[in-house]
Write a protein that holds these residues in place. Structure first.
Motif, PDB file in Angstrom:
ATOM      1  N   SER A 449       0.840  -1.193   0.000  1.00 34.63           N
ATOM      2  CA  SER A 449       0.000   0.000   0.000  1.00 34.63           C
ATOM      3  C   SER A 449       0.878   1.247   0.000  1.00 34.63           C
ATOM      4  N   GLN A 450       0.424   2.279  -0.679  1.00 33.67           N
ATOM      5  CA  GLN A 450       1.205   3.497  -0.830  1.00 33.67           C
ATOM      6  C   GLN A 450       1.041   4.415   0.376  1.00 33.67           C
ATOM      7  N   GLU A 451       2.129   5.148   0.657  1.00 30.10           N
ATOM      8  CA  GLU A 451       2.097   6.151   1.723  1.00 30.10           C
ATOM      9  C   GLU A 451       3.044   7.280   1.355  1.00 30.10           C
ATOM     10  N   GLN A 452       2.638   8.522   1.572  1.00 33.92           N
ATOM     11  CA  GLN A 452       3.403   9.696   1.208  1.00 33.92           C
ATOM     12  C   GLN A 452       4.481  10.007   2.228  1.00 33.92           C
ATOM     13  N   ILE A 453       5.590  10.596   1.782  1.00 34.58           N
ATOM     14  CA  ILE A 453       6.630  11.154   2.655  1.00 34.58           C
ATOM     15  C   ILE A 453       6.937  12.568   2.171  1.00 34.58           C
ATOM     16  N   MET A 454       7.530  13.375   3.049  1.00 34.21           N
ATOM     17  CA  MET A 454       7.899  14.735   2.685  1.00 34.21           C
ATOM     18  C   MET A 454       9.250  14.751   2.005  1.00 34.21           C
ATOM     19  N   ILE A 455       9.377  15.525   0.940  1.00 36.11           N
ATOM     20  CA  ILE A 455      10.656  15.699   0.234  1.00 36.11           C
ATOM     21  C   ILE A 455      10.873  17.186  -0.014  1.00 36.11           C
TER      22      ILE A 455
END
Length: 456
Positions: A449-455
């Protein structure tokens, strides 16, 4: 012999290529360590191995002076290693398939085309014959032109030999010279400069690009041939890097190193250095006299290097062009990459990004290791100035250039081994990785499952 051939059949092309280069280097190192190869006491095996690696990997870094420390026998060994190393990366891998098997399988042919050729080729044997004919023709022309200047100075025998040596070294982008100051003594000679630049550029463009350019003069069914996307990218990027690098070097050095030269002679000198920095390794002036920004620019040019399928190293001109194209498309919010009204396959963009990141990682680790080895135990004040010199040395080795700020001869045994490893990786590493990845069976990867991170 039958047993050896049977064992070789089970090797992957990448493994066979590594064995070929390693065997040539070990053989060359052994021959160079014999008394016949030196004018005085024999070279230590480590110095002979370093010289053989530099020649076979067409780099040009030298721990001993080639013209005075090596005998004629030693110089001929170096010349043979340069020639086989320059041609080997393209031709050996093709002939390897033909020797170990009966012809080319579909997988082997696809592997060759993806790694060496920008587009399918009608006949591999015809391609190889063309490479040899073109190579010897260009080197022959270079020898004749250089002999016009060298024969009157050195005599017929030594002049022709020196012309042949420098012609092969320049076309193979090796940078080895029989003169202790490289070609500084010929800085104001238009014939020598133009000939060497022609040989360096021709060797750095790649054999297929040269064949396409020559084929432009012929018509097929009444129509003039068009250049492929690969050739157009190579030619445009090479032109921009060569002229742009020369102009920037000239602007930086005009107030200091070039103030005693006329504007024309100053730009001429910087043009030669811009051409040479892209994996050739000849220098027409003392690099230690250049300003720090100029040296940094040379490091960038060395890291980029020549073009695919050529005698040069580096990440290659097409990789740089694709990087800018990828950046441009992503900044515009596009999910695909276009160049010259052609869309680049997504798999190719991924390979380019992987190649560049791996190259940066390898150079970074090598620079750290080289600094740790060479500056160990030195006071902090004495070691801080070494960062630029050893970074320059490491990138020069990885990109198989051969330019140096004078630290090669002072390398410790561990430092020499690091540079040997860099030269070897820079010459065969990328091709070997391409072979290894192509041979590896692709397994279905697990998708979570996809999950966002900060870049950023």
């Amino acid at each position: 012999m039958t047993l050896i051939r049977a064992r070789l059949r089970h090797l992957t092309p990448g493994q066979a290529l590594l064995i070929y280069y390693a065997f040539a280097i070990l053989l060359g190192g052994t021959l160079l360590s014999t008394p016949l190869a030196s004018t005085g006491s024999p070279l230590s095996f480590l110095d002979a191995l370093f010289t053989a690696t530099s020649a076979q990997c067409v780099t040009g870094l030298a721990v001993v002076d080639t013209g005075t420390r090596l005998s004629l026998f030693g110089q001929v060994i170096v010349l043979l290693l340069i020639q086989t190393g320059g041609l080997g990366i393209t031709t050996f891998s093709v002939y390897l398939f033909s020797y170990l098997g009966s012809g080319f399988s579909l997988h082997s042919r696809k592997l060759i085309e993806e790694t060496l050729l920008p587009c399918p080729y009608a006949s591999i044997n015809e391609l190889i014959r063309g490479i040899f004919i073109l190579t010897f023709a260009i080197e022959g022309i270079g020898t004749l032109l250089l002999s016009i200047r060298l024969v009157p100075q050195l005599g017929w025998a030594m002049g022709l030999y020196s012309a042949l040596f420098h012609s092969i070294s320049a076309f193979c982008n090796a940078g080895f010279s029989l003169f202790p100051d490289s070609v500084i003594g010929f800085r104001g000679d238009p014939l020598v400069n133009l000939t060497l630049m022609f040989l360096i550029i021709a060797g750095g463009l790649g054999f297929l690009v040269l064949q396409e350019v020559l084929g432009m003069t012929r018509r097929t069914k009444g129509h003039r041939r068009r250049l492929s996307l690969h050739s157009r990218l190579v030619l445009v990027t090479t032109l921009i890097l060569t002229l742009g690098g020369a102009l920037l070097l000239w602007l930086i050095e005009v107030p200091s190193e070039l103030h005693h030269l006329s504007p024309a002679e100053g730009f001429w000198t910087m043009l030669f250095q811009s051409v040479s920095a892209r994996t050739a390794g000849f220098n027409s002036l003392d690099l230690n006299l250049l300003a720090t920004p100029s040296l940094f620019l040379l490091i960038v040019l060395m890291f980029i290097g020549a073009s695919p399928g050529s005698c040069g190293g580096g990440i290659k001109t097409t990789s740089l062009a694709l990087l800018f194209a990828i950046l441009k498309s992503r900044l515009r919010g596009e999910n695909h990459t276009n160049i010259f009204r052609r869309t680049i396959p997504e798999e190719l963009t991924t390979r380019v990004l992987t190649l560049v990141l791996l190259s940066i990682l390898v150079c970074g680790i090598a620079i750290f290791a080289l600094l740790a080895v060479q500056t160990y135990g030195l006071p902090a004040s004495a070691s801080r100035g070494s960062l630029l010199a050893y970074s320059f040395e490491a990138v020069s080795a990885f990109a198989t250039v051969g330019l140096s700020l004078g630290v090669t001869s002072s390398l410790l045994p561990a430092g020499k081994l690091i540079i040997i490893g860099l030269m070897f990786i820079g010459r065969v590493g990328i091709l070997t990785l391409a072979f290894a990845f192509a041979q590896r069976s692709r397994r279905a990867s697990v998708v979570y499952s996809q999950e966002q991170i900060m870049i950023g």
